[in-house]
Design an enzyme around this catalytic site. Structure first.
Site, mmCIF file in Angstrom:
data_model
loop_
_atom_site.group_PDB
_atom_site.id
_atom_site.type_symbol
_atom_site.label_atom_id
_atom_site.label_comp_id
_atom_site.label_asym_id
_atom_site.label_seq_id
_atom_site.Cartn_x
_atom_site.Cartn_y
_atom_site.Cartn_z
ATOM 1 N N HIS A 1 7.770 -2.638 -6.772
ATOM 2 C CA HIS A 1 6.529 -2.830 -7.513
ATOM 3 C C HIS A 1 6.722 -3.602 -8.816
ATOM 4 O O HIS A 1 6.064 -4.604 -9.072
ATOM 5 C CB HIS A 1 5.863 -1.482 -7.820
ATOM 6 C CG HIS A 1 4.631 -1.623 -8.658
ATOM 7 N ND1 HIS A 1 4.658 -1.560 -10.046
ATOM 8 C CD2 HIS A 1 3.341 -1.847 -8.316
ATOM 9 C CE1 HIS A 1 3.441 -1.737 -10.518
ATOM 10 N NE2 HIS A 1 2.626 -1.912 -9.492
ATOM 11 N N HIS B 1 -0.283 4.591 -0.557
ATOM 12 C CA HIS B 1 0.036 3.709 -1.683
ATOM 13 C C HIS B 1 1.540 3.647 -1.918
ATOM 14 O O HIS B 1 2.163 4.670 -2.217
ATOM 15 C CB HIS B 1 -0.678 4.236 -2.935
ATOM 16 C CG HIS B 1 -0.509 3.396 -4.147
ATOM 17 N ND1 HIS B 1 -0.046 3.895 -5.345
ATOM 18 C CD2 HIS B 1 -0.743 2.079 -4.354
ATOM 19 C CE1 HIS B 1 -0.016 2.925 -6.244
ATOM 20 N NE2 HIS B 1 -0.437 1.809 -5.662
ATOM 21 N N ARG B 2 2.119 2.457 -1.720
ATOM 22 C CA ARG B 2 3.566 2.254 -1.813
ATOM 23 C C ARG B 2 4.314 3.212 -0.882
ATOM 24 O O ARG B 2 5.369 3.751 -1.225
ATOM 25 C CB ARG B 2 4.056 2.396 -3.259
ATOM 26 C CG ARG B 2 3.318 1.492 -4.241
ATOM 27 C CD ARG B 2 3.869 1.596 -5.650
ATOM 28 N NE ARG B 2 2.847 1.184 -6.607
ATOM 29 C CZ ARG B 2 2.914 1.371 -7.919
ATOM 30 N NH1 ARG B 2 3.985 1.959 -8.436
ATOM 31 N NH2 ARG B 2 1.936 0.984 -8.712
ATOM 32 N N GLU C 1 0.985 -6.517 -0.885
ATOM 33 C CA GLU C 1 0.507 -7.042 -2.164
ATOM 34 C C GLU C 1 1.508 -8.053 -2.692
ATOM 35 O O GLU C 1 2.689 -7.743 -2.872
ATOM 36 C CB GLU C 1 0.297 -5.937 -3.200
ATOM 37 C CG GLU C 1 -0.235 -6.527 -4.513
ATOM 38 C CD GLU C 1 -0.458 -5.524 -5.619
ATOM 39 O OE1 GLU C 1 -0.465 -5.955 -6.789
ATOM 40 O OE2 GLU C 1 -0.616 -4.326 -5.325
ATOM 41 N N ASP D 1 -1.550 8.028 -3.474
ATOM 42 C CA ASP D 1 -0.143 8.429 -3.453
ATOM 43 C C ASP D 1 0.065 9.628 -2.529
ATOM 44 O O ASP D 1 1.184 9.897 -2.105
ATOM 45 C CB ASP D 1 0.314 8.826 -4.865
ATOM 46 C CG ASP D 1 0.236 7.676 -5.855
ATOM 47 O OD1 ASP D 1 0.241 6.493 -5.417
ATOM 48 O OD2 ASP D 1 0.164 7.955 -7.064
ATOM 49 N N GLU E 1 0.388 0.399 1.983
ATOM 50 C CA GLU E 1 0.421 -0.692 1.004
ATOM 51 C C GLU E 1 1.801 -0.766 0.385
ATOM 52 O O GLU E 1 2.391 0.270 0.033
ATOM 53 C CB GLU E 1 -0.635 -0.446 -0.080
ATOM 54 C CG GLU E 1 -0.729 -1.541 -1.133
ATOM 55 C CD GLU E 1 0.094 -1.259 -2.390
ATOM 56 O OE1 GLU E 1 0.118 -2.135 -3.273
ATOM 57 O OE2 GLU E 1 0.728 -0.187 -2.491
ATOM 58 N N LYS F 1 3.059 -9.364 -5.401
ATOM 59 C CA LYS F 1 3.241 -8.957 -6.793
ATOM 60 C C LYS F 1 3.962 -10.050 -7.569
ATOM 61 O O LYS F 1 3.522 -10.470 -8.626
ATOM 62 C CB LYS F 1 4.033 -7.636 -6.843
ATOM 63 C CG LYS F 1 4.221 -7.073 -8.220
ATOM 64 C CD LYS F 1 2.915 -6.668 -8.877
ATOM 65 C CE LYS F 1 2.302 -5.431 -8.223
ATOM 66 N NZ LYS F 1 1.136 -4.949 -8.996
ATOM 67 N N ASP G 1 4.464 -3.632 -2.165
ATOM 68 C CA ASP G 1 4.481 -4.778 -3.077
ATOM 69 C C ASP G 1 5.717 -5.616 -2.779
ATOM 70 O O ASP G 1 6.782 -5.071 -2.467
ATOM 71 C CB ASP G 1 4.566 -4.291 -4.523
ATOM 72 C CG ASP G 1 3.519 -3.244 -4.843
ATOM 73 O OD1 ASP G 1 2.394 -3.630 -5.174
ATOM 74 O OD2 ASP G 1 3.828 -2.033 -4.754
#
Length: 229
Positions: A52, A10-11, A104, A224, A37, A106, A39
């Protein structure tokens, strides 16, 4: 074939290194993720930048909307006083097909440039379309991607309404639905999978919840701490 559920950083590896930075993405790769992933927002000069929040103050010493800054202005900032804000192209070059990339959408008006970048990397850099997944809460952005290039795999994000996500996902032939983990149980996961959707859930960090979510039979888990998956 990959073992399920997929390990999705995640990120990058947000629990280890500052989110959405090249250093965080390197860490996720070191941890052996199946996907990462990130953003994206669109800068005033037209480049997609990886960040993000819609505003800068949480992670930098600057303030205001990220979409109101040029790439040059953003490159002068430092996340947590240390890390550069990367562009989508820098992230793609770093990953270099080592794992799948979930982009993503965003910020607003990010669909067109994302499609352009994906087309560039499939045509000139040896990527396949199945190396990408484009997700968003913003249905209009996802519709734009669908209308521009139907080869790009799509995912619908939701944190409140599985039925609405499912119904919309069917209209854009989405590959996956990405619900927040507390919306799911074994039955809801099976129902979505029977309709042909992959189910990737977010953001699951503690060991106990990870183990419970795995029993639901999800296809992927965002964390994370991807090393805990």
């Amino acid at each position: 074939m990959k073992n399920l559920p997929l390990k999705i950083g995640h990120r990058g590896a947000k629990g280890h290194v500052a989110e959405n930075t090249l250093e965080s993405i390197k860490k996720a790769l070191e941890l052996g993720v199946d996907a990462i992933e990130i953003d994206v927002h669109l800068s005033t000069t037209g480049e997609l930048v990886v960040f993000h929040d819609f505003t800068l103050e949480r992670l930098t010493t600057d303030a205001g909307e990220i979409a109101m800054k040029s790439l040059k202005e953003l490159k002068e900032l430092r996340i947590n006083g240390q890390f550069e804000i990367p562009t989508l192209l820098e992230v793609l070059d770093l990953i270099d097909k080592k794992c799948m990339l979930n982009i993503e959408l965003k910020g607003l008006r990010t669909a067109f440039e994302t499609c352009k970048s994906i087309q560039l990397y499939t045509e000139t850099k040896g990527w396949n379309f199945d190396g990408f997944l484009v997700s968003s809460f913003n249905h209009e952005e996802l519709k734009t991607v669908f209308n521009i290039n139907k080869n790009i795999p799509l995912a619908v994000l939701t944190e409140s309404d599985l039925d609405m996500a499912k119904n919309f996902a069917q209209t854009i032939n989405a590959k996956a639905i990405h619900p927040v983990h507390h919306l799911l149980n074994k039955k809801s996961v099976r129902q979505l999978q029977k309709l042909g959707f992959e189910v990737n859930t977010w953001t699951v960090n503690d060991i106990e919840t990870i183990q419970r979510i795995k029993t639901y039979g999800v296809d992927g888990i965002f964390s994370d701490f991807p090393d805990r998956l």
